[in-house]
Design a protein around this motif. Structure first.
Motif, PDB file in Angstrom:
ATOM      1  N   GLN A  37      20.251  -0.352   9.918  1.00 50.97           N
ATOM      2  CA  GLN A  37      21.209  -1.003   8.678  1.00 50.97           C
ATOM      3  C   GLN A  37      20.092  -0.159   7.534  1.00 50.97           C
ATOM      4  O   GLN A  37      20.180  -0.656   6.745  1.00 50.97           O
ATOM      5  N   VAL A  38      18.734   0.551   8.086  1.00 51.16           N
ATOM      6  CA  VAL A  38      17.982   0.740   7.434  1.00 51.16           C
ATOM      7  C   VAL A  38      18.472   2.347   6.669  1.00 51.16           C
ATOM      8  O   VAL A  38      19.194   2.974   6.637  1.00 51.16           O
ATOM      9  N   ASP A  39      18.523   1.497   4.804  1.00 49.48           N
ATOM     10  CA  ASP A  39      19.251   2.263   4.277  1.00 49.48           C
ATOM     11  C   ASP A  39      18.064   4.190   4.256  1.00 49.48           C
ATOM     12  O   ASP A  39      17.031   3.887   4.749  1.00 49.48           O
ATOM     13  N   PRO A  40      19.412   5.016   4.106  1.00 47.35           N
ATOM     14  CA  PRO A  40      18.317   6.288   4.265  1.00 47.35           C
ATOM     15  C   PRO A  40      17.577   6.956   3.475  1.00 47.35           C
ATOM     16  O   PRO A  40      16.751   7.748   3.837  1.00 47.35           O
ATOM     17  N   ASP A  41      17.018   6.599   2.704  1.00 46.27           N
ATOM     18  CA  ASP A  41      16.297   6.337   1.331  1.00 46.27           C
ATOM     19  C   ASP A  41      15.223   5.997   2.294  1.00 46.27           C
ATOM     20  O   ASP A  41      14.150   6.668   0.984  1.00 46.27           O
ATOM     21  N   VAL A  42      15.075   4.860   2.591  1.00 42.19           N
ATOM     22  CA  VAL A  42      13.776   4.429   3.000  1.00 42.19           C
ATOM     23  C   VAL A  42      12.593   5.576   3.858  1.00 42.19           C
ATOM     24  O   VAL A  42      13.416   5.593   5.485  1.00 42.19           O
ATOM     25  N   GLN A  43      11.564   5.300   3.654  1.00 42.74           N
ATOM     26  CA  GLN A  43      10.827   6.409   3.687  1.00 42.74           C
ATOM     27  C   GLN A  43       9.687   5.530   5.330  1.00 42.74           C
ATOM     28  O   GLN A  43      10.002   5.281   5.921  1.00 42.74           O
ATOM     29  N   VAL A  44       9.442   4.418   4.411  1.00 42.97           N
ATOM     30  CA  VAL A  44       8.842   2.977   5.732  1.00 42.97           C
ATOM     31  C   VAL A  44       9.622   2.125   5.411  1.00 42.97           C
ATOM     32  O   VAL A  44       9.708   1.092   5.060  1.00 42.97           O
ATOM     33  N   LEU A  45       9.458   1.310   6.587  1.00 47.16           N
ATOM     34  CA  LEU A  45      10.372  -0.162   6.922  1.00 47.16           C
ATOM     35  C   LEU A  45       8.620  -1.248   7.540  1.00 47.16           C
ATOM     36  O   LEU A  45       8.600  -0.790   8.669  1.00 47.16           O
ATOM     37  N   GLN A  66       0.784  -1.151  -0.070  1.00 45.60           N
ATOM     38  CA  GLN A  66       0.220   0.140  -0.329  1.00 45.60           C
ATOM     39  C   GLN A  66       0.636   1.039  -0.016  1.00 45.60           C
ATOM     40  O   GLN A  66       0.891   2.201  -0.682  1.00 45.60           O
ATOM     41  N   PHE A  67       1.798   1.389   0.808  1.00 47.31           N
ATOM     42  CA  PHE A  67       2.614   2.571   0.943  1.00 47.31           C
ATOM     43  C   PHE A  67       3.623   2.715  -0.780  1.00 47.31           C
ATOM     44  O   PHE A  67       3.881   3.642  -1.126  1.00 47.31           O
ATOM     45  N   VAL A  68       3.545   1.380  -1.271  1.00 50.60           N
ATOM     46  CA  VAL A  68       5.269   1.471  -2.418  1.00 50.60           C
ATOM     47  C   VAL A  68       3.628   2.138  -3.575  1.00 50.60           C
ATOM     48  O   VAL A  68       4.266   2.788  -3.987  1.00 50.60           O
ATOM     49  N   ALA A  69       2.528   1.415  -3.562  1.00 48.35           N
ATOM     50  CA  ALA A  69       1.323   1.972  -4.484  1.00 48.35           C
ATOM     51  C   ALA A  69       1.293   3.083  -4.728  1.00 48.35           C
ATOM     52  O   ALA A  69       0.814   4.449  -4.961  1.00 48.35           O
ATOM     53  N   ALA A  70       2.102   4.152  -3.283  1.00 47.94           N
ATOM     54  CA  ALA A  70       1.224   5.707  -2.352  1.00 47.94           C
ATOM     55  C   ALA A  70       1.999   5.805  -3.188  1.00 47.94           C
ATOM     56  O   ALA A  70       2.755   7.177  -3.037  1.00 47.94           O
ATOM     57  N   GLY A  71       3.775   5.747  -3.658  1.00 41.91           N
ATOM     58  CA  GLY A  71       5.508   6.449  -4.118  1.00 41.91           C
ATOM     59  C   GLY A  71       5.825   6.090  -2.749  1.00 41.91           C
ATOM     60  O   GLY A  71       6.944   7.039  -2.896  1.00 41.91           O
ATOM     61  N   ALA A  72       5.620   5.372  -1.333  1.00 39.98           N
ATOM     62  CA  ALA A  72       6.819   5.555  -0.627  1.00 39.98           C
ATOM     63  C   ALA A  72       8.109   4.366  -0.967  1.00 39.98           C
ATOM     64  O   ALA A  72       7.596   3.496  -1.797  1.00 39.98           O
ATOM     65  N   SER A  73       8.598   5.135  -0.755  1.00 36.34           N
ATOM     66  CA  SER A  73       9.971   3.961  -0.611  1.00 36.34           C
ATOM     67  C   SER A  73       9.657   3.027   0.498  1.00 36.34           C
ATOM     68  O   SER A  73       9.994   3.831   1.537  1.00 36.34           O
ATOM     69  N   THR A  74       9.777   1.619   0.640  1.00 38.32           N
ATOM     70  CA  THR A  74       9.768   1.117   1.903  1.00 38.32           C
ATOM     71  C   THR A  74      10.156  -0.453   0.787  1.00 38.32           C
ATOM     72  O   THR A  74      10.734  -0.982   0.483  1.00 38.32           O
ATOM     73  N   ARG A  75      10.759  -0.544   3.005  1.00 44.13           N
ATOM     74  CA  ARG A  75      11.604  -1.917   2.865  1.00 44.13           C
ATOM     75  C   ARG A  75      10.524  -3.070   3.281  1.00 44.13           C
ATOM     76  O   ARG A  75      10.129  -2.566   4.587  1.00 44.13           O
TER      77      ARG A  75
END
Length: 64
Positions: free
Chosen positions: A39-47, A19-28
């Protein structure tokens, strides 16, 4: 990271993450409940962390 989501199983983790990917959020999505958040990549918005805690005792789940 702007948002941390704890899911109790893989299906919930993936359903939430997409759902977050579909909304355009960088998600892992990670499968390790002990994942080192440093360890989370700084570009990841939602973990989204899959804790696999759905079928364990409440007390054990709280320890995760």
């Amino acid at each position: 990271m702007e948002l941390l989501i704890l899911a109790d199983d893989l299906t919930g983790a993936l359903d939430t993450g997409i759902q977050f990917v579909a909304a355009g959020a960088s998600t892992r999505v990670v499968l390790d409940p002990h994942y080192d958040l440093r360890q989370v990549d700084p570009d990841v918005q939602v973990l989204v962390v899959d804790t696999e805690s759905r079928h364990i005792a409440q007390e054990d789940a709280a320890d995760l």
